[in-house]
Design an enzyme around this catalytic site. Structure first.
Site, short mmCIF file in Angstrom:
data_model
loop_
_atom_site.label_atom_id
_atom_site.label_comp_id
_atom_site.label_asym_id
_atom_site.label_seq_id
_atom_site.Cartn_x
_atom_site.Cartn_y
_atom_site.Cartn_z
N LYS A 172 -2.30 -1.45 -3.76
CA LYS A 172 -3.14 -0.27 -3.70
C LYS A 172 -2.29 0.98 -3.77
O LYS A 172 -1.28 1.03 -3.06
CB LYS A 172 -3.92 -0.32 -2.38
CG LYS A 172 -4.83 0.84 -2.12
CD LYS A 172 -5.45 0.65 -0.77
CE LYS A 172 -6.22 1.92 -0.44
NZ LYS A 172 -6.62 1.94 0.91
N LYS B 110 0.86 -1.19 0.00
CA LYS B 110 0.00 0.00 0.00
C LYS B 110 0.89 1.24 0.00
O LYS B 110 1.73 1.41 0.88
CB LYS B 110 -0.92 -0.01 1.23
CG LYS B 110 -1.79 1.24 1.32
CD LYS B 110 -2.82 1.12 2.41
CE LYS B 110 -3.64 2.41 2.50
NZ LYS B 110 -4.66 2.32 3.55
N LYS C 154 1.19 10.10 5.43
CA LYS C 154 1.32 8.72 5.92
C LYS C 154 2.61 8.05 5.44
O LYS C 154 2.72 6.84 5.37
CB LYS C 154 0.08 7.91 5.47
CG LYS C 154 -1.24 8.49 6.03
CD LYS C 154 -2.43 7.55 5.83
CE LYS C 154 -3.69 8.12 6.49
NZ LYS C 154 -4.84 7.18 6.42
C1 PBG Z 1 -7.58 3.44 5.51
C2 PBG Z 1 -7.85 3.26 4.07
C3 PBG Z 1 -7.65 4.17 3.03
C4 PBG Z 1 -8.21 3.59 1.89
C5 PBG Z 1 -8.67 2.33 2.25
N1 PBG Z 1 -8.44 2.13 3.59
C6 PBG Z 1 -7.11 5.55 3.03
C7 PBG Z 1 -5.77 5.83 3.54
O1 PBG Z 1 -4.94 4.95 3.75
O2 PBG Z 1 -5.53 7.01 3.77
C8 PBG Z 1 -8.28 4.25 0.54
C9 PBG Z 1 -9.34 3.74 -0.39
C10 PBG Z 1 -9.65 4.64 -1.53
O3 PBG Z 1 -9.00 5.70 -1.74
O4 PBG Z 1 -10.60 4.31 -2.25
N2 PBG Z 1 -6.40 2.99 6.00
#
Ligand code: PBG
Length: 337
Positions: A260, A206, A229
């Site tokens: 992701k 991620k 983050k």
């Molecule tokens: C939370 C999370 C996020 C997403 C899924 N779970 C956002 C982030 O990490 O800030 C993003 C999903 C999307 O943008 O559709 N940890």
């Protein structure tokens, strides 16, 4: 390696267009297929009854109250979508630095999961994110102390959050927090709680991405988030590191892994799928959805065409499935073709 072109002498004996003359032959030689079973639908749940609240930065996506989430789950089942993912929009007043609402057995996510399971049982899979950002007044996925995102302290809470969600009936725990060691800890916690069959879909690779912006609007964490983050999510410049992340999560007990964001990271999907031959998912995140919808709304792109093309691209890159806000719309097209 000789290709069919060279072995048969090439053009004019070989005409690549011959296999494209008609729809039936194009279908026959298609290397990749997109089915409704490839789609996972992320949903946003909000407090109240009969509430359908549009999200400005995600045209066509609404926050839904629990009763309407149950209806969405029914729709997903009827469309042949195997699983949905539930994300809460938490009242800012109940967000705290220790994210204690994450452990409330009656929080929005748990309430929604219980309602879905009561109505649908095992007719649909339910996925719950594990991370603290919907509940944390700092907007971060972990506990913040003096500006630092604490790892081990956060993992302890994530284990409890996983148990609370499993107790509500969640089928797949999806840690999206990127803390180190959380997969092993969560696996042990679930097994210790008698949840051996609850699966773990790890957000393994991620990235610290700008494409999550609209999601943070949807869950209401963008206002809360202080800083970025980058100390826990990955640097978009890296790909070997993604393989190390995935290897670690598999060793710790992940049943499935995820990449992701999606489309800008299809090279990562391909490398991971080839190397680990694990069930590999990709998330077409909120910003990707927003980009497509914005262009469609301007009349610059054809919605159905680019939606299906983008989803097929995930499959072509090796993804076994796609988390996408387009899931119901794509499923309808697939079912009608
Ligand atoms: C939370 C999370 C996020 C997403 C899924 N779970 C956002 C982030 O990490 O800030 C993003 C999903 C999307 O943008 O559709 N940890």
């Amino acid at each position: 390696m000789p290709t069919s072109n060279t072995t048969s002498g090439g053009f004019p004996h070989v005409r690549m267009r011959r296999n494209r003359t008609d729809r039936w032959v194009r279908r026959m030689v298609s290397e990749t297929t997109l089915n409704t079973a490839d789609l996972i639908w992320p949903l946003f749940v909000i407090e109240g009854q009969n509430i359908r609240e549009p999200i400005a930065s995600m045209p066509g996506v609404n926050r839904l109250s629990v009763d309407l989430i149950v209806e969405a789950a029914l729709e997903a089942r009827d469309l042949g979508i195997p699983a949905i993912a539930v994300f809460p929009n938490t009242d800012p007043d109940i967000k705290t630095p220790c994210a204690k609402e994450a452990l409330n057995t009656n929080n929005l996510v748990c309430t929604a999961v219980r309602a879905i399971k009561k109505k649908l049982g095992n007719e649909i899979g339910v996925i719950c994110d594990v991370a603290l950002d919907p509940y944390n007044s700092d907007g971060h996925d972990g506990i913040v102390k003096d500006g630092e995102i604490l790892n081990d302290e956060t993992v302890k809470i994530l284990c409890q959050q996983s148990i609370v969600q499993a107790q509500a009936g969640c089928d797949i725990i999806a840690p999206s927090d990127m803390m180190d060691g959380r997969i092993r800890a969560i696996r042990e916690a679930l097994d210790g709680g008698g949840f051996e069959n609850v699966k773990i879909l790890s957000y393994a690779a991620k990235y610290a991405s700008g494409f999550y912006g609209p999601f943070r609007d949807a869950v209401g964490s963008s206002g809360a988030l202080k800083g970025d983050k980058k100390t826990y999510q990955m640097n978009p410049a890296n790909t070997d590191e993604a393989l190390r992340e995935v290897a670690g999560d598999i060793a710790e007990g992940a049943d499935m892994v995820m990449v992701k964001p999606g489309m800008p990271y299809l090279d990562i999907v391909r490398r991971i799928k080839d190397k680990f031959v694990m069930p590999t998912f990709a998330y077409q995140v909120s910003g990707e959805y927003a980009m497509i919808q914005a262009a469609v709304q301007n009349g610059w792109l054809d919605g159905d065409t680019v939606m299906m093309e983008s989803l097929m691209a995930f499959k072509r890159a090796g993804a076994d499935g796609i988390l996408t806000y387009f899931a119901p719309r794509a499923a309808k097209l697939i079912n009608n073709r």
